[in-house]
Design an enzyme around this catalytic site. Structure first.
Site, PDB file in Angstrom:
ATOM      1  N   TYR A 199      55.920  33.952 -36.452  1.00 36.68           N
ATOM      2  CA  TYR A 199      55.886  34.094 -37.908  1.00 36.68           C
ATOM      3  C   TYR A 199      57.128  33.398 -38.447  1.00 36.68           C
ATOM      4  O   TYR A 199      58.183  33.416 -37.790  1.00 36.68           O
ATOM      5  CB  TYR A 199      55.947  35.565 -38.311  1.00 36.68           C
ATOM      6  CG  TYR A 199      54.819  36.403 -37.776  1.00 36.68           C
ATOM      7  CD1 TYR A 199      53.679  36.641 -38.544  1.00 36.68           C
ATOM      8  CD2 TYR A 199      54.899  36.966 -36.511  1.00 36.68           C
ATOM      9  CE1 TYR A 199      52.640  37.429 -38.049  1.00 36.68           C
ATOM     10  CE2 TYR A 199      53.861  37.746 -36.014  1.00 36.68           C
ATOM     11  CZ  TYR A 199      52.738  37.973 -36.786  1.00 36.68           C
ATOM     12  OH  TYR A 199      51.725  38.743 -36.303  1.00 36.68           O
ATOM     13  N   HIS A 207      49.618  37.590 -41.229  1.00 44.99           N
ATOM     14  CA  HIS A 207      48.959  36.892 -40.118  1.00 44.99           C
ATOM     15  C   HIS A 207      49.818  35.736 -39.620  1.00 44.99           C
ATOM     16  O   HIS A 207      50.377  35.009 -40.427  1.00 44.99           O
ATOM     17  CB  HIS A 207      47.599  36.355 -40.565  1.00 44.99           C
ATOM     18  CG  HIS A 207      46.580  37.436 -40.701  1.00 44.99           C
ATOM     19  ND1 HIS A 207      46.034  38.082 -39.615  1.00 44.99           N
ATOM     20  CD2 HIS A 207      46.041  38.019 -41.786  1.00 44.99           C
ATOM     21  CE1 HIS A 207      45.187  39.006 -40.038  1.00 44.99           C
ATOM     22  NE2 HIS A 207      45.173  38.992 -41.352  1.00 44.99           N
ATOM     23  N   LYS A 228      44.457  28.974 -35.249  1.00 46.84           N
ATOM     24  CA  LYS A 228      45.912  28.910 -35.204  1.00 46.84           C
ATOM     25  C   LYS A 228      46.336  27.492 -34.833  1.00 46.84           C
ATOM     26  O   LYS A 228      45.623  26.800 -34.113  1.00 46.84           O
ATOM     27  CB  LYS A 228      46.483  29.858 -34.133  1.00 46.84           C
ATOM     28  CG  LYS A 228      45.979  31.270 -34.163  1.00 46.84           C
ATOM     29  CD  LYS A 228      46.683  32.107 -35.181  1.00 46.84           C
ATOM     30  CE  LYS A 228      46.144  33.519 -35.187  1.00 46.84           C
ATOM     31  NZ  LYS A 228      46.091  34.095 -36.531  1.00 46.84           N
TER      32      LYS A 228
END
Lengths: 391, 391
Positions: free
Chosen positions: A235, A250, A281
């Protein structure tokens, strides 16, 4: 029919019929010598397989595809090269030998990632290390909660239900990171014992940890990538595990660590990229360790083909445009080494082209992965985004 | 607060307060002895973590979670067991020690797969084996096309465009299969040379080939599973590569071969299942090799917990129902061996329960895989469907 002429003296397969010469010249096949075209092995096979080529020798004997391929049997990964070359050609695009690359084409882009710096306040917490599970438990409820909420270190309470439970679990990376930072004291183990337990269990642990620390120190949150089939998910700096409104934060990026000492089966490597793709991703490949000076020999490239791509109004050609990628031709049953890949990527940088990895599977279906370099301010390591693509 | 009493003499942690005893008894925790309850280590940790339990010794000293956990530090995979136990309990479901399993519960199902037999006509074709690429090329256009269209052996022409090109490519499994059947003659290599090239390159190749041959001989079509992150994909007997109407035939099953000699990192194992799940394929695990006689010791099971599940009007309990699964408690950084798994599955068969694999990741989030046996008529090997599930 295109007539291919085997010339044993001049060691090569030539096209001499004027109509064939014109046709192949227009398609950017081979190299011209005195009005005739000399073809490369992959071009010979392609013309025979797809363009109705027939091969003859001086005595008029005919050679089938396999008869001809036998001449090239000693060439390394001949079919990996042929099948990926064929696939690119089948798309109506042009591929030439990487040996033709000259100078720097300046066609690479750089994905810029935000830099930052993790600032940990002064604190000291105690924990117990469970060697068999590579986890540390912190049972000081307030400290564990703060560590989790402020830095997203550890998992306080229950996953996605932090209010449930009183203990905090630190994974092996978090454990070592916090002990090294002088913030965590393990009541039952020394750092060296934790590190050797980790090294014993997890392959290339030192490289895994190096990547973990590299991103953590730049302010990123780094958690397990288990659910997404990779080593880590990340993140951006400032991320918090606390639900905002009704939404969980997310992650959009996963990291796979490829040790320079490691060798990976192409099918295993592709599997990791596939999971990341299926969950939307961005896949980041980390090549930790300081780069040694890698010498590029522009006369003898490791990469296979110089790829011309499309442009707005058609396709790029050696005549009107510049190449866009360097192709790395592979099959699913080959291995690729971390160091080998690092060298190949260095070559791409030298020529200013991005790497297009082309993997021919057992059915000769070709999958493409585009590799783009990442710039992460302050990091000494190499990171790349790998994207599954259909050129 | 639930009061936990550490009894050093009787070596255990007891609950003696009547209200606590009633509450824990109703929840099916521990075992009753003379009106008191003796808890297992996992139950102790759960009560302390989640149910506000406090632990004291005879002298009135208090013990924190970690103080208490230290007593059990020598227990194998303590946290793997605790965290998976906790997750099951957190769902409102009951878990007891596997040691309590008795007799056969008859709660397994068997996935029945169609049996068949491959009938190859009499034919003889020639090919060239390319060792470096582990592929064989057949350049007899008619023979390659027939092999492809009738048996879906090899890839004739271009993948998903068979009309494009004249050669057929046989992968390493198809090559060996056809040579063994006496249908393929390699002009440049002997079977033994092909096999040693395959063994050198592909780990556990013999087991991979055994599974390939097992399904092929039963009439299934077996092709590479590269695109789905597994070793093979299969089509049921009668499948054809020729487009019907506008539709390609889609495979619905993938096979991953797990050699009994192999050891796999749990996270790598889970990755393979995840890709299959994301592309909506049924994941089949193949454990080739003849089964040795595996002895099950019902007093000392390898598996961790006896799991009670739901029923129509509530949950199953040891009082009113029977267990449904045996839990195999794991963490993402553990390894699992083929032989070890085979033994654990044998134990499940013995008790007539299906295996629920529970994997606690580094964040203590638990992922479940349900394992159900397959019956494939005529086969000597063990096959299982593995399904990602949320119990």
């Amino acid at each position: 029919m295109i007539k291919l002429e085997l010339d044993r003296k001049k060691k090569g397969i030539w096209v001499r019929e004027p109509a064939d010469v014109t046709s192949l010249q227009n398609g950017f096949y081979g190299s011209m010598e005195h009005g005739n075209i000399l073809l490369t092995p992959e071009e010979v096979l392609y013309v025979m397989d797809i363009r109705n080529g027939r091969c003859f020798d001086e005595a008029g004997n005919t050679y089938t595809f396999n008869d001809t391929a036998l001449f090239f049997l000693k060439n390394k990964k001949l079919l990996a090269r042929y099948l990926t070359y064929k696939d690119w050609r089948d798309k109506g695009l042009i591929a030439r030998y990487a040996e033709e690359a000259e100078g720097c084409y300046g066609r690479t882009s750089l994905k810029k990632y935000k830099g930052g710096k993790l600032e940990l306040d002064k604190f000291a917490i105690d924990g117990i290390f469970f060697e068999d599970d590579l986890l540390t438990i912190v049972d000081d409820e307030a400290a564990g909660k703060e560590l989790y909420e402020r830095y997203w270190l550890g998992q306080f309470g229950t996953y996605k239900a932090a209010h449930r439970g009183r203990i905090s679990k630190l994974d092996i990376f978090e454990t070592i990171f916090l002990v090294k930072q002088g913030k965590l004291h393990l009541k039952n183990a020394k750092l060296s014992a934790v590190e050797s337990a980790a090294n014993e269990r997890i392959k290339y642990f030192e490289d895994m940890y190096a990547v973990y620390e590299d991103w953590r120190q730049r302010g990123y949150v780094v958690k397990t990538g288990f659910k997404f089939g990779t080593h880590f998910r990340i993140y951006f700096p400032g991320a918090s595990p606390i639900k905002e409104g009704d939404e969980w934060m997310h992650s959009r990026h996963v990291i796979h660590v490829f040790s320079r000492k490691n060798k990976l089966l192409i099918s295993e490597w592709a599997r990791a990229i596939r999971v990341a793709h299926s969950v939307k991703k961005t896949f980041i490949l980390g090549l930790p360790g300081k780069k040694g000076k890698i010498k590029v020999n522009p006369k003898r490239p490791r990469l296979d083909f110089l790829l011309y791509h499309r442009k707005k109004d058609g396709i790029e050609t050696p005549k009107t445009g510049a190449p866009r990628y360097l192709m790395y031709s592979l099959t699913e049953d080959e291995y690729i080494g971390g160091e080998e890949l690092a060298r190949a990527l260095e070559e791409c940088k030298y020529f200013g082209l991005e790497m297009m990895m082309a993997i021919s599977d057992r059915e000769s279906s070709v999958t493409y992965y585009l590799i783009t370099q990442i710039s992460l301010p302050g990091s000494d390591y190499d990171y790349y985004e790998i994207e599954w693509t259909q050129p």
